[in-house]
Write a protein that holds these residues in place. Structure first.
Motif, short mmCIF file in Angstrom:
data_model
loop_
_atom_site.label_atom_id
_atom_site.label_comp_id
_atom_site.label_asym_id
_atom_site.label_seq_id
_atom_site.Cartn_x
_atom_site.Cartn_y
_atom_site.Cartn_z
N VAL A 1 4.90 -41.20 -21.82
CA VAL A 1 4.26 -42.34 -21.18
C VAL A 1 5.10 -42.78 -19.99
O VAL A 1 6.32 -42.98 -20.12
N ASN A 2 4.46 -42.96 -18.85
CA ASN A 2 5.13 -43.45 -17.65
C ASN A 2 4.60 -44.84 -17.34
O ASN A 2 3.39 -45.06 -17.33
N ALA A 3 5.50 -45.80 -17.09
CA ALA A 3 5.09 -47.16 -16.74
C ALA A 3 6.24 -47.87 -16.06
O ALA A 3 7.40 -47.46 -16.18
N ALA A 4 5.92 -48.93 -15.33
CA ALA A 4 6.96 -49.76 -14.75
C ALA A 4 7.77 -50.40 -15.87
O ALA A 4 7.25 -50.66 -16.96
N THR A 5 9.04 -50.65 -15.61
CA THR A 5 9.93 -51.18 -16.65
C THR A 5 9.39 -52.46 -17.29
O THR A 5 9.44 -52.58 -18.52
N PRO A 6 8.87 -53.43 -16.53
CA PRO A 6 8.34 -54.63 -17.19
C PRO A 6 7.20 -54.32 -18.15
O PRO A 6 7.10 -54.95 -19.22
N LEU B 1 0.38 -39.84 -20.01
CA LEU B 1 -0.29 -41.12 -19.86
C LEU B 1 0.56 -42.02 -18.98
O LEU B 1 1.79 -41.97 -19.04
N ALA B 2 -0.10 -42.83 -18.15
CA ALA B 2 0.61 -43.84 -17.37
C ALA B 2 -0.05 -45.19 -17.62
O ALA B 2 -1.27 -45.27 -17.78
N ILE B 3 0.76 -46.24 -17.66
CA ILE B 3 0.24 -47.60 -17.75
C ILE B 3 0.41 -48.22 -16.36
O ILE B 3 1.52 -48.26 -15.82
N VAL C 1 -4.88 -54.23 -16.67
CA VAL C 1 -3.91 -53.26 -17.19
C VAL C 1 -4.69 -52.00 -17.55
O VAL C 1 -5.67 -52.06 -18.29
N TRP C 2 -4.22 -50.85 -17.06
CA TRP C 2 -4.96 -49.59 -17.20
C TRP C 2 -4.13 -48.54 -17.91
O TRP C 2 -2.91 -48.46 -17.71
N ALA C 3 -4.81 -47.72 -18.67
CA ALA C 3 -4.25 -46.45 -19.12
C ALA C 3 -4.82 -45.37 -18.20
O ALA C 3 -6.03 -45.26 -18.04
N VAL C 4 -3.95 -44.60 -17.59
CA VAL C 4 -4.35 -43.60 -16.61
C VAL C 4 -3.91 -42.22 -17.11
O VAL C 4 -2.78 -42.05 -17.57
#
Length: 298
Positions: free
Chosen positions: A96-101, A141-143, A267-270
């Motif tokens: 999973v990739n997402a911004a730290t916050p 997956l990315a958030i 907020v999205w799951a991509v």
């Protein structure tokens, strides 16, 4: 390439002891079984069995192929069984990739419950403040938060977090609080380096919705902007999920509340989707869609 169905016919002939018995097991005709064996022998360029009126006798090549065929068919059967098990009980690694916050405030609180529900799934959480190529980064997956750019990716909306304009008590004591959005031009504002849409704040002014700022300081991360605001560097607009605790503790206070609009950051799951989404990834997306609202609305 050898036809798997031909190997099934070949193995069944040997197990059944005759073409007619094999045909009965397979629901085919004896002549159809015979043609399949002949085509297999022609394709391989070898004789697999000698046929007599009383019995079938494997050649040396036939004995060799029978061992390989049984091993291959067993592997295929095991693969099919494992695939069925994965469908019923997802397993494996989800990157999973997402911004730290987003990782810290949205995903982390839900990880224990997800792992309890799916004990065979492992998670790899990777922070990234900018949009990444999921294939290049090997992410399943990315958030993402906010409006999505046009993309060939698939996306599923997981929820939305209210946006508010705020500043630290120290900043407001030193510089005063703006009473209208227009007065923001006389204040230091903190904004995002990209995308530019994040610098349009949820404020109404003279009938128009949204007030676009020219930031004195920009950052790629909402977490960095939060730290700047806490330090008294300026006024910021951030999602509730990131600042709820600060507001409750009085470290940040709302600004221009009477002009605020009920905007929320989606907020999205991509993810890439070619055919069916892998069960382990689908399990996480479904779980987040069902449970993320609890985190966003706390």
């Amino acid at each position: 390439m050898i036809d798997v169905d031909a190997l099934i016919v070949f193995s069944t002939v040997i197990d059944a002891g005759s073409f007619s018995a094999a045909a009965e097991r397979l629901g085919q005709t004896p002549s159809g079984v015979s043609r399949t064996i002949s085509r297999l022998e022609e394709q391989l360029g070898m004789t697999l069995m000698r046929r007599t009126t009383r019995r079938l006798q494997l050649t040396e090549e036939g004995t060799w192929l029978l061992g390989r065929a049984r091993s291959l068919l067993a592997d295929l059967a095991n693969t099919e069984a494992e695939a069925a098990a994965r469908r019923s009980q997802p397993s494996g690694l989800v990157r999973v990739n997402a911004a730290t916050p987003a990782l810290d405030h949205l995903l982390a609180p839900l990880v224990p419950a997800f792992l309890d529900a799916y004990p065979l799934v492992q998670l790899e959480l990777v922070s990234g403040e900018t949009y990444v190529d999921l294939i290049e980064e090997r992410a399943d997956l990315a958030i993402r938060i906010g409006a999505l750019p046009d993309s060939t990716l698939n996306a599923r909306r997981l929820g939305a977090s209210p946006l508010r304009v705020m500043a630290s008590p120290g900043y407001l004591e030193k510089h005063g609080a703006p009473s209208t959005p227009a007065e923001l031009e006389r204040h230091r504002t903190l904004g995002f380096a990209a995308p530019a849409s994040l610098n349009t704040w949820p404020l109404q002014h003279e009938g128009a919705e949204g007030w676009t700022i020219t930031p004195a300081v920009t950052a790629t991360s909402g977490g960095t902007l939060r730290e700047l605001a806490l330090a008294g560097a300026g006024i910021v607009s951030l999602s509730d999920f990131l600042t709820r605790g600060d507001v409750a503790a009085g470290r940040l206070v709302p600004v221009l509340a009477s002009h605020s609009l009920p905007w929320g950051q989606p907020v999205w799951a991509v993810f890439y989707k070619q055919g069916a989404l892998a069960p382990r990834v689908a399990a996480l997306v479904d779980f987040l869609a069902a449970r993320l609202g609890e985190v966003l609305e706390r």
